[in-house]
Design a protein around this motif. Structure first.
Motif, short mmCIF file in Angstrom:
data_model
loop_
_atom_site.label_atom_id
_atom_site.label_comp_id
_atom_site.label_asym_id
_atom_site.label_seq_id
_atom_site.Cartn_x
_atom_site.Cartn_y
_atom_site.Cartn_z
N LEU A 161 0.77 -1.25 0.07
CA LEU A 161 -0.07 0.19 -0.09
C LEU A 161 1.14 1.36 -0.13
O LEU A 161 0.71 2.31 -0.58
CB LEU A 161 -1.03 0.07 1.31
CG LEU A 161 -1.93 1.02 0.96
CD1 LEU A 161 -3.02 0.88 -0.22
CD2 LEU A 161 -2.92 0.89 2.33
N ASN A 162 2.03 1.37 0.68
CA ASN A 162 2.84 2.39 0.67
C ASN A 162 3.53 2.68 -0.61
O ASN A 162 3.40 3.76 -1.06
CB ASN A 162 4.26 2.24 1.77
CG ASN A 162 4.87 3.37 2.04
OD1 ASN A 162 4.18 4.58 2.25
ND2 ASN A 162 6.03 3.38 2.16
N THR A 163 3.85 1.57 -1.28
CA THR A 163 4.27 1.64 -2.86
C THR A 163 3.16 2.15 -3.55
O THR A 163 3.49 3.13 -4.65
CB THR A 163 4.77 0.11 -3.30
OG1 THR A 163 5.60 -0.35 -2.29
CG2 THR A 163 5.21 0.36 -4.72
N CYS A 200 -9.43 -0.05 12.75
CA CYS A 200 -8.06 -0.05 12.53
C CYS A 200 -7.67 0.86 11.68
O CYS A 200 -8.64 1.52 10.95
CB CYS A 200 -7.40 -1.40 12.28
SG CYS A 200 -8.24 -2.15 10.98
N ILE A 201 -6.41 1.17 11.74
CA ILE A 201 -5.67 2.45 10.71
C ILE A 201 -4.75 2.28 9.50
O ILE A 201 -4.28 3.07 9.28
CB ILE A 201 -5.13 3.47 11.79
CG1 ILE A 201 -4.18 2.81 12.59
CG2 ILE A 201 -6.16 4.20 12.60
CD1 ILE A 201 -2.92 3.65 12.91
N ASN A 202 -4.79 0.70 9.38
CA ASN A 202 -3.58 0.21 8.61
C ASN A 202 -3.70 1.10 7.06
O ASN A 202 -2.71 1.52 6.63
CB ASN A 202 -4.04 -1.13 8.16
CG ASN A 202 -5.23 -1.59 7.94
OD1 ASN A 202 -6.09 -1.40 8.76
ND2 ASN A 202 -5.48 -2.33 7.03
N SER A 203 -5.25 1.40 6.79
CA SER A 203 -5.02 2.13 5.33
C SER A 203 -4.54 3.37 5.29
O SER A 203 -4.01 4.07 4.17
CB SER A 203 -6.59 2.02 5.05
OG SER A 203 -7.15 0.96 5.11
N VAL A 204 -4.37 4.13 6.48
CA VAL A 204 -3.88 5.61 6.48
C VAL A 204 -2.61 5.47 6.68
O VAL A 204 -2.07 6.76 7.00
CB VAL A 204 -4.77 6.47 7.32
CG1 VAL A 204 -6.30 6.60 6.68
CG2 VAL A 204 -4.84 6.06 8.54
N LEU A 205 -1.79 4.56 7.22
CA LEU A 205 -0.58 4.65 7.61
C LEU A 205 0.30 5.37 6.50
O LEU A 205 1.12 6.13 6.71
CB LEU A 205 0.16 3.46 7.98
CG LEU A 205 -0.55 2.85 9.41
CD1 LEU A 205 0.05 1.39 9.77
CD2 LEU A 205 -0.04 3.84 10.49
N ILE A 212 -9.38 9.26 -1.70
CA ILE A 212 -10.14 8.07 -0.98
C ILE A 212 -9.26 6.83 -0.71
O ILE A 212 -8.81 6.42 -1.72
CB ILE A 212 -11.38 8.05 -1.22
CG1 ILE A 212 -12.28 9.08 -1.15
CG2 ILE A 212 -12.24 6.75 -0.70
CD1 ILE A 212 -13.88 9.07 -1.89
N VAL A 213 -9.08 6.23 0.29
CA VAL A 213 -8.69 4.81 0.51
C VAL A 213 -9.52 4.01 0.94
O VAL A 213 -10.44 4.48 1.85
CB VAL A 213 -7.03 5.11 1.18
CG1 VAL A 213 -7.44 5.53 2.72
CG2 VAL A 213 -6.56 3.75 1.34
N SER A 214 -9.63 2.82 0.63
CA SER A 214 -10.37 2.02 1.27
C SER A 214 -9.76 0.51 0.98
O SER A 214 -9.45 -0.10 -0.18
CB SER A 214 -11.85 2.02 0.51
OG SER A 214 -12.80 1.00 1.23
N SER A 215 -9.90 -0.26 2.10
CA SER A 215 -9.25 -1.67 2.12
C SER A 215 -10.26 -2.60 2.62
O SER A 215 -10.74 -2.46 3.71
CB SER A 215 -7.90 -1.80 3.19
OG SER A 215 -7.22 -0.71 2.71
#
Ligand SMILES: C[S@@+](CC[C@H](N)C(=O)[O-])C[C@H]1O[C@@H](n2cnc3c(N)ncnc32)[C@H](O)[C@@H]1O
Length: 258
Positions: free
Chosen positions: A46-48, A68-73, A159-162
């Motif tokens: 996701l970072n890439t 959780c907050i994984n998507s916005v890290l 927008i991010v969505s996992s």
């Protein structure tokens, strides 16, 4: 497990247990070697994806954050305001507890991110940085056109969505409706980042089995194109997490052009 005989959960509001979800996917397990490992369904690459898609701006909204907050890290140095959202009140409460500094639940996934991405910051520092950028946590229902009800937020840059839209949808058609519903929340030219399970019909944790829309990469590409997006980047990430029948997920960036 024979899922044919399982009752799928139909109501996230009554059946999604944030504690059980965190324990199943974002808490440390001890491996035989003595090392610890996280299940972590949607974070690798996701970072890439944020780097490749040049995802940056003032505001980003995570849709279907869960507890959780994984998507916005990956957003930590790229955005000033981070908004979190979910359908389930108990997920929103878990996020509020963390935001107010009263939960250590996010530390394992932050540690995973720091280590896997080589972030030159301590886990505590990154936890504080992200916590301080949270500008709102609110209820959303991606199946509805008026998905925020009375809540109003300024149009976001990204927008991010996992793992959310395929959970909210039963099939390709309802997945496409969810994409259509979330699109007005973003500025024209804004970028949508999806981290979405592929070839998956269910995931489970605790005693509950959650059905997901079965999607192939071409379904997601087609849907984005029909909803007025141009795909800028995509990568399929093979990953078999415990407790789900999907074998991969896709990280995809699409720009809103219509
Ligand atoms: C598989 S979890 C993903 C959570 C988190 N984004 C992650 O990466 O682990 C699916 C999430 O979608 C949320 N969800 C399900 N239906 C929804 C809907 N109609 N609107 C908004 N969120 C929904 C659930 O409450 C849950 O938090």
């Amino acid at each position: 497990m024979d899922t044919e005989k399982q009752q799928y959960v139909t109501d996230y509001v009554t059946d999604f247990d944030p504690r059980a979800y965190m324990d199943a996917f974002y808490s440390h397990e001890i491996k035989d070697s003595g090392n610890t490992v996280l299940n972590v369904p949607f974070l690798d690459n996701l970072n890439t994806t944020f780097i490749e898609g040049d995802i940056r701006g003032q505001r980003i909204l995570d849709i279907g954050s869960g507890p959780c907050i994984n998507s916005v890290l990956p957003a930590f140095q790229r955005f000033e305001e981070i908004y979190l959202s979910d359908l389930v009140q108990s997920n929103l409460r878990a996020l509020e507890t963390w935001r107010s500094g009263n939960s250590t639940d996010m530390l394992p996934v932050i540690e995973y991110f720091v280590q896997s991405e080589g972030i030159s910051m301590s886990v505590k520092e990154l936890n504080e940085l992200v916590r301080n950028k949270i500008s709102g946590i609110f209820e959303i229902d991606v199946r509805r056109k008026d998905l925020l009800g009375d809540i109003q937020i300024p149009a976001v840059d990204a927008i991010v969505s996992s793992g959310c839209l395929e959970s909210a949808a039963a099939d390709y058609e309802s997945f496409s409706n969810c994409v259509r519903n979330i699109t007005p929340l973003m500025k024209q030219g804004g970028k949508l980042v999806l981290s979405t399970a592929l070839y998956q019909t269910y995931y489970k944790f605790g005693s509950k089995v959650f059905k997901t829309a079965y999607l192939k990469p071409e379904d997601i590409r087609d849907c984005l194109s029909l909803c007025g997006y141009e795909v800028l980047y995509e990568k399929q990430v093979p990953k078999k997490v415990k407790s789900a029948d999907g074998t991969a997920y896709i990280c995809i960036v699409a720009q809103k052009i219509v």
